[in-house]
Design a protein around this motif. Structure first.
Motif, short mmCIF file in Angstrom:
data_model
loop_
_atom_site.label_atom_id
_atom_site.label_comp_id
_atom_site.label_asym_id
_atom_site.label_seq_id
_atom_site.Cartn_x
_atom_site.Cartn_y
_atom_site.Cartn_z
N GLU B 17 -37.06 58.54 23.89
CA GLU B 17 -37.17 57.48 24.88
C GLU B 17 -35.87 57.38 25.69
N THR B 18 -35.89 56.44 26.64
CA THR B 18 -34.74 56.21 27.52
C THR B 18 -34.09 54.88 27.19
N VAL B 19 -32.78 54.85 27.25
CA VAL B 19 -32.04 53.61 26.98
C VAL B 19 -30.94 53.45 28.02
N THR B 20 -30.65 52.20 28.35
CA THR B 20 -29.59 51.90 29.32
C THR B 20 -28.55 50.99 28.69
N LEU B 21 -27.30 51.40 28.77
CA LEU B 21 -26.18 50.60 28.25
C LEU B 21 -25.46 49.96 29.42
N SER B 22 -25.14 48.69 29.28
CA SER B 22 -24.56 47.93 30.38
C SER B 22 -23.04 47.86 30.31
N ALA B 59 -23.18 59.55 39.39
CA ALA B 59 -22.92 60.76 38.63
C ALA B 59 -24.05 61.04 37.64
N THR B 60 -24.30 62.31 37.39
CA THR B 60 -25.27 62.73 36.38
C THR B 60 -24.69 63.91 35.61
N GLU B 61 -25.01 63.94 34.32
CA GLU B 61 -24.62 65.06 33.45
C GLU B 61 -25.77 65.29 32.49
N ASN B 62 -26.64 66.21 32.85
CA ASN B 62 -27.79 66.53 32.00
C ASN B 62 -28.64 65.28 31.74
N ARG B 63 -28.72 64.83 30.51
CA ARG B 63 -29.57 63.68 30.18
C ARG B 63 -28.89 62.33 30.45
N PHE B 64 -27.64 62.38 30.88
CA PHE B 64 -26.86 61.16 31.08
C PHE B 64 -26.69 60.91 32.59
N SER B 65 -26.91 59.68 32.99
CA SER B 65 -26.69 59.32 34.38
C SER B 65 -26.18 57.89 34.42
N VAL B 66 -25.56 57.55 35.54
CA VAL B 66 -25.03 56.20 35.68
C VAL B 66 -25.69 55.52 36.88
N ASN B 67 -25.67 54.20 36.82
CA ASN B 67 -26.05 53.36 37.95
C ASN B 67 -24.80 52.57 38.33
N PHE B 68 -24.13 53.04 39.36
CA PHE B 68 -22.86 52.45 39.79
C PHE B 68 -23.13 51.51 40.95
N GLN B 69 -22.88 50.24 40.74
CA GLN B 69 -23.06 49.21 41.77
C GLN B 69 -21.69 48.61 42.05
N LYS B 70 -21.02 49.15 43.07
CA LYS B 70 -19.63 48.76 43.31
C LYS B 70 -19.49 47.28 43.67
N LEU B 77 -24.99 53.03 31.91
CA LEU B 77 -25.24 54.39 31.47
C LEU B 77 -26.68 54.51 31.02
N LYS B 78 -27.40 55.49 31.58
CA LYS B 78 -28.77 55.75 31.16
C LYS B 78 -28.81 57.07 30.39
N MET B 89 -20.96 55.06 18.90
CA MET B 89 -20.42 53.97 19.71
C MET B 89 -20.19 54.52 21.11
N TYR B 90 -20.51 53.72 22.11
CA TYR B 90 -20.27 54.11 23.49
C TYR B 90 -19.33 53.09 24.13
N PHE B 91 -18.30 53.64 24.77
CA PHE B 91 -17.29 52.79 25.41
C PHE B 91 -17.25 53.07 26.90
N CYS B 92 -17.27 51.99 27.66
CA CYS B 92 -17.05 52.05 29.09
C CYS B 92 -15.55 51.89 29.34
N ALA B 93 -15.00 52.62 30.31
CA ALA B 93 -13.57 52.53 30.55
C ALA B 93 -13.27 52.59 32.05
N TYR B 94 -12.18 51.95 32.40
CA TYR B 94 -11.74 51.84 33.80
C TYR B 94 -10.35 52.43 33.93
#
Lengths: 117, 115
Positions: B17-22, B59-70, B77-78, B89-94
């Motif tokens: 399935e598909t999952v989205t991390l915020s 950006a997309t990398e194979n099964r990973f893509s982002v929804n960037f809303q500036k 992350l999808k 664990m998934y970490f978002c970083a700036y």
């Protein structure tokens, strides 16, 4: 090309002892960053070094913690008189020089887990 | 100072399935980079995907893509076709676009994948 190497992987120290964590950056990388990860938390920036220079230590506790990156050898993060609250995973990251197309990427080591008993 | 917030401490997805991390962030800068890192039980920090703020294309990398809303300062992350090996664990970083390469991390989201 070996990645960022950190040692030891695990370190146990008694309260009051000193902990020395080592980090060898990737070949050709001259920027080193140290981060700390407390249990169930994200990584927190501690210090940024270049060879023989501390560039930014805004995230480093003022007492007991120090870092160096000598002209020769690995970068060292030193914690004196450790306390239980220092127990954490410490990560080192390195990046290429500015001007390298990948200079914005940080390459991480596997971390050192410090346990203070 | 910049802050990064991940509001989902844990997420669960069925295999395939598909999952989205915020992830949301706060900054006054206009030029910066955003990253998603994966941390499996081995503790190794693995770069999953990166986004330059000046690029409008996600950006997309194979099964990973982002929804960037500036404008909304959102960077999700999808993960499509989830696999057991995605559990971590998934970490978002700036990172600022300026001098230095210090990363500001969110608190992380633990992703579980059910077979």
């Amino acid at each position: 090309n070996a990645g960022v190497m950190q040692n030891p992987r695990h370190l146990v120290r008694r309260r009051g002892q000193e902990a020395r964590l080592r980090c060898s950056p990737m070949k050709g990388h001259s920027h080193v960053y140290w981060y700390r990860q407390l249990p169930e938390e994200g990584l927190k920036f501690m210090v940024y070094l270049q060879k023989e220079n501390i560039i930014d230590e805004s995230g480093m506790p003022k007492e007991r913690f120090s870092a160096e990156f000598p002209k020769e050898g690995p970068s060292i993060l030193r914690i004196q008189q450790v306390v239980r609250g220092d127990s954490a995973a410490y990560f080192c990251a390195s990046s290429p020089v500015i001007g390298d197309i990948r200079h914005t990427e940080a390459f991480f080591g596997q971390g050192t887990r410090l346990t203070v008993v | 100072a910049q802050t990064v917030t991940q509001s989902q401490p844990e997420m669960s997805v069925q295999e395939a399935e598909t999952v989205t991390l915020s992830c949301t962030y706060d900054t006054s800068e206009s030029d910066y980079y955003l990253f998603w890192y994966k941390q499996p039980p081995s503790r190794q920090m693995i770069l999953v995907i990166r986004q330059e703020a000046y690029k409008q294309q996600n950006a997309t990398e194979n099964r990973f893509s982002v929804n960037f809303q500036k404008a909304a300062k959102s960077f999700s992350l999808k993960i499509s076709d989830s696999q057991l090996g995605d559990a971590a664990m998934y970490f978002c970083a700036y990172r600022s676009a300026g001098w230095g390469n210090m990363l500001t991390f969110g608190g992380g989201t633990r992703l579980m994948v059910k077979p």
